[in-house]
Motif scaffolding. Structure first.
Motif, PDB file in Angstrom:
ATOM      1  N   LEU A  97       0.833  -1.206   0.000  1.00 48.21           N
ATOM      2  CA  LEU A  97       0.000   0.000   0.000  1.00 48.21           C
ATOM      3  C   LEU A  97       0.870   1.259   0.000  1.00 48.21           C
ATOM      4  O   LEU A  97       0.585   2.223  -0.718  1.00 48.21           O
ATOM      5  CB  LEU A  97      -0.939   0.008   1.203  1.00 48.21           C
ATOM      6  CG  LEU A  97      -2.111  -0.978   1.156  1.00 48.21           C
ATOM      7  CD1 LEU A  97      -2.815  -1.033   2.501  1.00 48.21           C
ATOM      8  CD2 LEU A  97      -3.080  -0.607   0.041  1.00 48.21           C
ATOM      9  N   VAL A  98       1.923   1.246   0.780  1.00 49.91           N
ATOM     10  CA  VAL A  98       2.832   2.396   0.811  1.00 49.91           C
ATOM     11  C   VAL A  98       3.540   2.549  -0.532  1.00 49.91           C
ATOM     12  O   VAL A  98       3.646   3.659  -1.076  1.00 49.91           O
ATOM     13  CB  VAL A  98       3.847   2.265   1.966  1.00 49.91           C
ATOM     14  CG1 VAL A  98       4.968   3.280   1.832  1.00 49.91           C
ATOM     15  CG2 VAL A  98       3.144   2.424   3.309  1.00 49.91           C
ATOM     16  N   LEU A  99       4.025   1.452  -1.107  1.00 44.10           N
ATOM     17  CA  LEU A  99       4.705   1.528  -2.405  1.00 44.10           C
ATOM     18  C   LEU A  99       3.753   2.005  -3.508  1.00 44.10           C
ATOM     19  O   LEU A  99       4.131   2.814  -4.359  1.00 44.10           O
ATOM     20  CB  LEU A  99       5.309   0.170  -2.768  1.00 44.10           C
ATOM     21  CG  LEU A  99       6.491  -0.284  -1.904  1.00 44.10           C
ATOM     22  CD1 LEU A  99       6.920  -1.700  -2.284  1.00 44.10           C
ATOM     23  CD2 LEU A  99       7.646   0.691  -2.024  1.00 44.10           C
ATOM     24  N   GLY A 100       2.520   1.514  -3.492  1.00 47.28           N
ATOM     25  CA  GLY A 100       1.530   1.986  -4.468  1.00 47.28           C
ATOM     26  C   GLY A 100       1.230   3.455  -4.275  1.00 47.28           C
ATOM     27  O   GLY A 100       1.105   4.213  -5.237  1.00 47.28           O
ATOM     28  N   GLY A 101       1.117   3.870  -3.014  1.00 46.79           N
ATOM     29  CA  GLY A 101       0.906   5.285  -2.723  1.00 46.79           C
ATOM     30  C   GLY A 101       2.068   6.133  -3.201  1.00 46.79           C
ATOM     31  O   GLY A 101       1.874   7.224  -3.753  1.00 46.79           O
ATOM     32  N   LEU A 102       3.296   5.649  -3.031  1.00 42.17           N
ATOM     33  CA  LEU A 102       4.467   6.391  -3.513  1.00 42.17           C
ATOM     34  C   LEU A 102       4.455   6.526  -5.033  1.00 42.17           C
ATOM     35  O   LEU A 102       4.820   7.571  -5.571  1.00 42.17           O
ATOM     36  CB  LEU A 102       5.753   5.706  -3.037  1.00 42.17           C
ATOM     37  CG  LEU A 102       6.090   5.867  -1.561  1.00 42.17           C
ATOM     38  CD1 LEU A 102       7.297   5.007  -1.192  1.00 42.17           C
ATOM     39  CD2 LEU A 102       6.335   7.324  -1.220  1.00 42.17           C
ATOM     40  N   ALA A 103       4.033   5.472  -5.716  1.00 43.15           N
ATOM     41  CA  ALA A 103       3.946   5.548  -7.177  1.00 43.15           C
ATOM     42  C   ALA A 103       2.937   6.620  -7.598  1.00 43.15           C
ATOM     43  O   ALA A 103       3.209   7.411  -8.509  1.00 43.15           O
ATOM     44  CB  ALA A 103       3.559   4.185  -7.759  1.00 43.15           C
ATOM     45  N   CYS A 104       1.803   6.678  -6.924  1.00 44.46           N
ATOM     46  CA  CYS A 104       0.808   7.713  -7.232  1.00 44.46           C
ATOM     47  C   CYS A 104       1.351   9.095  -6.889  1.00 44.46           C
ATOM     48  O   CYS A 104       1.075  10.071  -7.599  1.00 44.46           O
ATOM     49  CB  CYS A 104      -0.490   7.454  -6.477  1.00 44.46           C
ATOM     50  SG  CYS A 104      -1.364   5.989  -7.053  1.00 44.46           S
ATOM     51  N   LEU A 105       2.126   9.171  -5.834  1.00 46.35           N
ATOM     52  CA  LEU A 105       2.737  10.445  -5.450  1.00 46.35           C
ATOM     53  C   LEU A 105       3.747  10.914  -6.496  1.00 46.35           C
ATOM     54  O   LEU A 105       3.869  12.119  -6.756  1.00 46.35           O
ATOM     55  CB  LEU A 105       3.394  10.303  -4.081  1.00 46.35           C
ATOM     56  CG  LEU A 105       3.631  11.570  -3.292  1.00 46.35           C
ATOM     57  CD1 LEU A 105       2.343  12.354  -3.096  1.00 46.35           C
ATOM     58  CD2 LEU A 105       4.255  11.231  -1.950  1.00 46.35           C
ATOM     59  N   VAL A 106       4.435   9.979  -7.128  1.00 51.53           N
ATOM     60  CA  VAL A 106       5.356  10.332  -8.218  1.00 51.53           C
ATOM     61  C   VAL A 106       4.578  10.957  -9.372  1.00 51.53           C
ATOM     62  O   VAL A 106       4.977  11.977  -9.941  1.00 51.53           O
ATOM     63  CB  VAL A 106       6.165   9.102  -8.683  1.00 51.53           C
ATOM     64  CG1 VAL A 106       6.881   9.370  -9.996  1.00 51.53           C
ATOM     65  CG2 VAL A 106       7.160   8.691  -7.612  1.00 51.53           C
ATOM     66  N   SER A 107       3.448  10.357  -9.731  1.00 53.28           N
ATOM     67  CA  SER A 107       2.623  10.937 -10.795  1.00 53.28           C
ATOM     68  C   SER A 107       2.117  12.314 -10.402  1.00 53.28           C
ATOM     69  O   SER A 107       2.093  13.228 -11.226  1.00 53.28           O
ATOM     70  CB  SER A 107       1.444  10.022 -11.133  1.00 53.28           C
ATOM     71  OG  SER A 107       0.696  10.586 -12.196  1.00 53.28           O
ATOM     72  N   ALA A 108       1.727  12.469  -9.145  1.00 54.01           N
ATOM     73  CA  ALA A 108       1.268  13.775  -8.663  1.00 54.01           C
ATOM     74  C   ALA A 108       2.396  14.802  -8.761  1.00 54.01           C
ATOM     75  O   ALA A 108       2.172  15.956  -9.153  1.00 54.01           O
ATOM     76  CB  ALA A 108       0.778  13.670  -7.227  1.00 54.01           C
ATOM     77  N   ALA A 109       3.616  14.385  -8.427  1.00 54.01           N
ATOM     78  CA  ALA A 109       4.759  15.302  -8.511  1.00 54.01           C
ATOM     79  C   ALA A 109       5.043  15.700  -9.955  1.00 54.01           C
ATOM     80  O   ALA A 109       5.320  16.876 -10.242  1.00 54.01           O
ATOM     81  CB  ALA A 109       5.996  14.654  -7.883  1.00 54.01           C
ATOM     82  N   ILE A 110       4.950  14.749 -10.874  1.00 52.82           N
ATOM     83  CA  ILE A 110       5.144  15.075 -12.285  1.00 52.82           C
ATOM     84  C   ILE A 110       4.035  16.016 -12.743  1.00 52.82           C
ATOM     85  O   ILE A 110       4.283  16.971 -13.486  1.00 52.82           O
ATOM     86  CB  ILE A 110       5.185  13.800 -13.155  1.00 52.82           C
ATOM     87  CG1 ILE A 110       6.391  12.934 -12.776  1.00 52.82           C
ATOM     88  CG2 ILE A 110       5.251  14.156 -14.644  1.00 52.82           C
ATOM     89  CD1 ILE A 110       6.372  11.539 -13.386  1.00 52.82           C
ATOM     90  N   GLY A 111       2.806  15.764 -12.297  1.00 46.99           N
ATOM     91  CA  GLY A 111       1.692  16.649 -12.636  1.00 46.99           C
ATOM     92  C   GLY A 111       1.905  18.053 -12.089  1.00 46.99           C
ATOM     93  O   GLY A 111       1.632  19.049 -12.750  1.00 46.99           O
TER      94      GLY A 111
END
Length: 152
Positions: A59-73
């Protein structure tokens, strides 16, 4: 919750791809970069659902992946607002300075692209670009993933 998060993570790039057809939107290079972290998040969230012993980690790793997309956005939104230039060469509009017509034609991308600083506004009257919406959406999905991991 992990399966809901997997669906939420898959919805973002799926909607972006569908909007290319429905609204005839042309993505820029940064738009395409925002999609990849979600495709990493989907199997991580699914693993959290199928591997209960490691649920918190996935769950944390999946959340980090989504956070990476948010950072790129967020970075992309900054490019759109003119806060900084994009470092990607595909994000710049082609120029013909000092080039012949033949050289210019050879330099064009095989598929149409748009400059990364040309914001796409999906909802009329709402001054939030798709990049900014992705930054918000990715952050929300990441926070949901972190919250689910914490509740565990």
């Amino acid at each position: 919750m992990p399966f809901v998060l997997a669906i939420l993570a898959a919805l973002a790039p799926a909607f972006a791809k569908l909007s290319e057809g429905w609204f005839e939107l042309v993505p820029c290079e940064l738009c395409l970069w925002q999609r990849a972290p979600y495709w990493v998040a989907v199997p991580l969230f699914l693993a959290a659902g199928f591997l209960p012993r490691r649920r918190g980690l996935f769950l944390v790793l999946g959340g980090l992946a989504c956070l990476v997309s948010a950072a790129i956005g967020g970075f992309h939104a900054g490019v759109e607002w003119g806060w900084w230039p994009s470092p990607l060469p595909g994000c710049a509009a082609p120029t013909a300075q000092g080039m012949s017509v033949e050289d210019l034609m050879r330099s064009l991308a095989p598929t149409p692209t748009k400059p990364c600083d040309a914001a796409t506004f999906l909802i009329p009257g709402l001054p939030v670009s798709m990049a900014a919406m992705n930054a918000i959406y990715g952050a929300v999905v990441a926070l949901l993933g972190f919250g689910a991991a914490r509740r565990r």
